[in-house]
Design a protein around this motif. Structure first.
Motif, PDB file in Angstrom:
ATOM      1  N   CYS A   7      13.516 -18.584  12.940  1.00 31.45           N
ATOM      2  CA  CYS A   7      14.133 -17.338  13.364  1.00 31.45           C
ATOM      3  C   CYS A   7      14.488 -16.652  11.857  1.00 31.45           C
ATOM      4  CB  CYS A   7      15.311 -17.434  14.131  1.00 31.45           C
ATOM      5  SG  CYS A   7      14.911 -18.058  15.721  1.00 31.45           S
ATOM      6  N   ARG A   8      14.295 -15.310  12.069  1.00 27.08           N
ATOM      7  CA  ARG A   8      14.684 -14.356  10.669  1.00 27.08           C
ATOM      8  C   ARG A   8      15.312 -13.351  11.200  1.00 27.08           C
ATOM      9  NH1 ARG A   8      12.210  -9.741   8.206  1.00 27.08           N
ATOM     10  NH2 ARG A   8      10.849  -9.509  10.023  1.00 27.08           N
ATOM     11  N   ALA A   9      16.471 -13.103  10.424  1.00 28.70           N
ATOM     12  CA  ALA A   9      17.472 -12.057  10.865  1.00 28.70           C
ATOM     13  C   ALA A   9      17.116 -10.838  10.496  1.00 28.70           C
ATOM     14  CB  ALA A   9      18.903 -12.357  10.136  1.00 28.70           C
ATOM     15  N   LEU A  10      17.185  -9.720  11.369  1.00 34.93           N
ATOM     16  CA  LEU A  10      16.489  -8.482  11.094  1.00 34.93           C
ATOM     17  C   LEU A  10      17.762  -7.563  10.450  1.00 34.93           C
ATOM     18  CD1 LEU A  10      14.761  -7.680  14.298  1.00 34.93           C
ATOM     19  CD2 LEU A  10      13.590  -8.449  12.391  1.00 34.93           C
ATOM     20  N   SER A  11      18.572  -8.147  10.300  1.00 37.10           N
ATOM     21  CA  SER A  11      19.600  -7.420   9.291  1.00 37.10           C
ATOM     22  C   SER A  11      19.911  -6.095  10.096  1.00 37.10           C
ATOM     23  CB  SER A  11      19.471  -7.270   7.907  1.00 37.10           C
ATOM     24  OG  SER A  11      18.689  -6.391   7.648  1.00 37.10           O
ATOM     25  N   ASP A  12      20.033  -5.233   9.294  1.00 35.98           N
ATOM     26  CA  ASP A  12      20.208  -3.877   9.571  1.00 35.98           C
ATOM     27  C   ASP A  12      18.999  -3.087  10.461  1.00 35.98           C
ATOM     28  OD1 ASP A  12      22.705  -3.974   9.358  1.00 35.98           O
ATOM     29  OD2 ASP A  12      22.689  -2.974   7.424  1.00 35.98           O
ATOM     30  N   LYS A  13      17.734  -3.553  10.078  1.00 31.42           N
ATOM     31  CA  LYS A  13      16.623  -2.960  10.689  1.00 31.42           C
ATOM     32  C   LYS A  13      16.252  -3.650  11.870  1.00 31.42           C
ATOM     33  CE  LYS A  13      13.682  -2.160   6.780  1.00 31.42           C
ATOM     34  NZ  LYS A  13      12.587  -2.297   6.099  1.00 31.42           N
ATOM     35  N   THR A  14      15.832  -2.474  12.636  1.00 27.11           N
ATOM     36  CA  THR A  14      15.070  -3.005  14.245  1.00 27.11           C
ATOM     37  C   THR A  14      13.606  -3.129  14.044  1.00 27.11           C
ATOM     38  OG1 THR A  14      14.718  -0.794  15.064  1.00 27.11           O
ATOM     39  CG2 THR A  14      17.048  -1.957  15.375  1.00 27.11           C
ATOM     40  N   VAL A  15      12.989  -3.824  14.857  1.00 20.77           N
ATOM     41  CA  VAL A  15      11.490  -3.893  14.709  1.00 20.77           C
ATOM     42  C   VAL A  15      10.849  -2.448  14.768  1.00 20.77           C
ATOM     43  CG1 VAL A  15       9.349  -4.620  16.355  1.00 20.77           C
ATOM     44  CG2 VAL A  15      11.541  -5.935  16.013  1.00 20.77           C
ATOM     45  N   ALA A  16      11.460  -1.614  15.368  1.00 23.12           N
ATOM     46  CA  ALA A  16      10.896  -0.152  15.398  1.00 23.12           C
ATOM     47  C   ALA A  16      11.172   0.530  13.984  1.00 23.12           C
ATOM     48  CB  ALA A  16      11.448   0.629  16.607  1.00 23.12           C
ATOM     49  N   ASP A  17      11.614  -0.044  13.209  1.00 21.49           N
ATOM     50  CA  ASP A  17      12.030   0.751  12.062  1.00 21.49           C
ATOM     51  C   ASP A  17      11.215   0.172  10.895  1.00 21.49           C
ATOM     52  OD1 ASP A  17      13.959   2.395  12.993  1.00 21.49           O
ATOM     53  OD2 ASP A  17      15.468   0.833  12.646  1.00 21.49           O
ATOM     54  N   MET A  18      10.296  -0.836  11.253  1.00 19.73           N
ATOM     55  CA  MET A  18       9.621  -1.670  10.301  1.00 19.73           C
ATOM     56  C   MET A  18       8.217  -1.101   9.981  1.00 19.73           C
ATOM     57  SD  MET A  18      10.125  -5.658  11.344  1.00 19.73           S
ATOM     58  CE  MET A  18      11.593  -6.422  11.256  1.00 19.73           C
ATOM     59  N   ARG A  19       7.982   0.249  10.657  1.00 12.11           N
ATOM     60  CA  ARG A  19       6.793   0.914  10.469  1.00 12.11           C
ATOM     61  C   ARG A  19       6.715   1.591   8.861  1.00 12.11           C
ATOM     62  NH1 ARG A  19       3.432   4.990  10.036  1.00 12.11           N
ATOM     63  NH2 ARG A  19       1.783   5.369  11.403  1.00 12.11           N
ATOM     64  N   LEU A  20       5.564   1.208   8.199  1.00 13.36           N
ATOM     65  CA  LEU A  20       5.320   1.679   6.918  1.00 13.36           C
ATOM     66  C   LEU A  20       4.584   3.154   6.975  1.00 13.36           C
ATOM     67  CD1 LEU A  20       4.055  -1.396   4.980  1.00 13.36           C
ATOM     68  CD2 LEU A  20       6.185  -0.356   4.978  1.00 13.36           C
ATOM     69  N   ASP A  21       4.801   3.918   6.186  1.00 18.27           N
ATOM     70  CA  ASP A  21       4.235   4.983   6.017  1.00 18.27           C
ATOM     71  C   ASP A  21       2.696   4.987   5.577  1.00 18.27           C
ATOM     72  OD1 ASP A  21       3.163   7.848   5.769  1.00 18.27           O
ATOM     73  OD2 ASP A  21       4.469   8.486   4.331  1.00 18.27           O
ATOM     74  N   HIS A  22       1.666   4.902   6.455  1.00 18.03           N
ATOM     75  CA  HIS A  22       0.293   4.774   5.671  1.00 18.03           C
ATOM     76  C   HIS A  22      -0.210   6.083   5.483  1.00 18.03           C
ATOM     77  CE1 HIS A  22       0.484   0.435   6.488  1.00 18.03           C
ATOM     78  NE2 HIS A  22       0.878   0.989   7.816  1.00 18.03           N
ATOM     79  N   GLY A  23       0.524   7.028   4.863  1.00 15.67           N
ATOM     80  CA  GLY A  23      -0.245   8.300   4.412  1.00 15.67           C
ATOM     81  C   GLY A  23      -0.721   8.490   2.940  1.00 15.67           C
ATOM     82  N   GLY A  24      -0.286   7.444   2.275  1.00 17.74           N
ATOM     83  CA  GLY A  24      -0.137   7.425   0.679  1.00 17.74           C
ATOM     84  C   GLY A  24      -1.610   7.607   0.093  1.00 17.74           C
ATOM     85  N   SER A  25      -2.528   7.000   0.733  1.00 24.37           N
ATOM     86  CA  SER A  25      -3.799   6.824   0.266  1.00 24.37           C
ATOM     87  C   SER A  25      -4.698   8.355   0.258  1.00 24.37           C
ATOM     88  CB  SER A  25      -5.009   5.895   1.002  1.00 24.37           C
ATOM     89  OG  SER A  25      -5.091   6.341   2.200  1.00 24.37           O
ATOM     90  N   GLY A  26      -3.838   9.215   1.339  1.00 28.60           N
ATOM     91  CA  GLY A  26      -4.655  10.456   1.544  1.00 28.60           C
ATOM     92  C   GLY A  26      -6.067  10.486   2.413  1.00 28.60           C
ATOM     93  N   LEU A  27      -6.188   9.170   2.930  1.00 26.78           N
ATOM     94  CA  LEU A  27      -7.302   9.129   3.420  1.00 26.78           C
ATOM     95  C   LEU A  27      -7.007   9.677   5.093  1.00 26.78           C
ATOM     96  CD1 LEU A  27     -10.279   7.739   3.852  1.00 26.78           C
ATOM     97  CD2 LEU A  27      -9.119   5.696   4.520  1.00 26.78           C
TER      98      LEU A  27
END
Length: 133
Positions: A7-27
């Motif tokens: 088991c891994r503690a999520l600390s202050d993050k929730t699963v929903a907050d784990m999304r990364l911004d994938h707009g960096g490539s401009g693609l």
């Protein structure tokens, strides 16, 4: 006997907050913008993924099938062995569940995901058996 589960503690993050911004490539690419030859675009992207130092097994793909009798879907990761104008090739044991779900007239869906390149590719279509080797 109960299997051990890490088991891994999520600390202050929730699963929903784990999304990364994938707009960096401009693609930005829609299916229509992929052009008349999506296989050529796939080849270009696959070559880039295979050459990227952080991509491990660029040929790994999720393969989704459906049991014709129960209509239950199944998905697993397999390794692509090749592709050309006739389609995508992977190997399987012909006595496996996967093979039974890929019987005559079956269709399948594949997804390649290369997060380091911020790219994924979806493929859908008929899945005829190739020659046994």
């Amino acid at each position: 006997r109960t299997p051990a589960v890490a088991c891994r503690a999520l600390s202050d993050k929730t699963v929903a907050d784990m999304r990364l911004d994938h707009g960096g490539s401009g693609l930005t690419l829609s299916e229509t913008a992929a052009g008349r030859d999506p296989l050529s675009l796939f080849a270009t992207w696959f070559e880039a993924a295979a050459a990227h130092p952080d991509v491990v097994e660029a040929n790994a793909m999720a393969l989704a099938t459906v049991d014709a009798a129960t209509l239950r879907p199944s998905c697993r990761v397999v390794l692509m062995k090749g592709f050309d104008e006739h389609g995508f090739v992977w190997y399987t044991n012909y006595t496996s569940r996967k093979a039974s779900e890929l019987g005559p007239g079956a269709h399948a869906a594949l997804t390649f995901w290369w997060p380091q390149l911020e790219r994924s590719v979806r493929v859908e279509g008929a899945a005829p058996r190739g020659a046994q080797t």
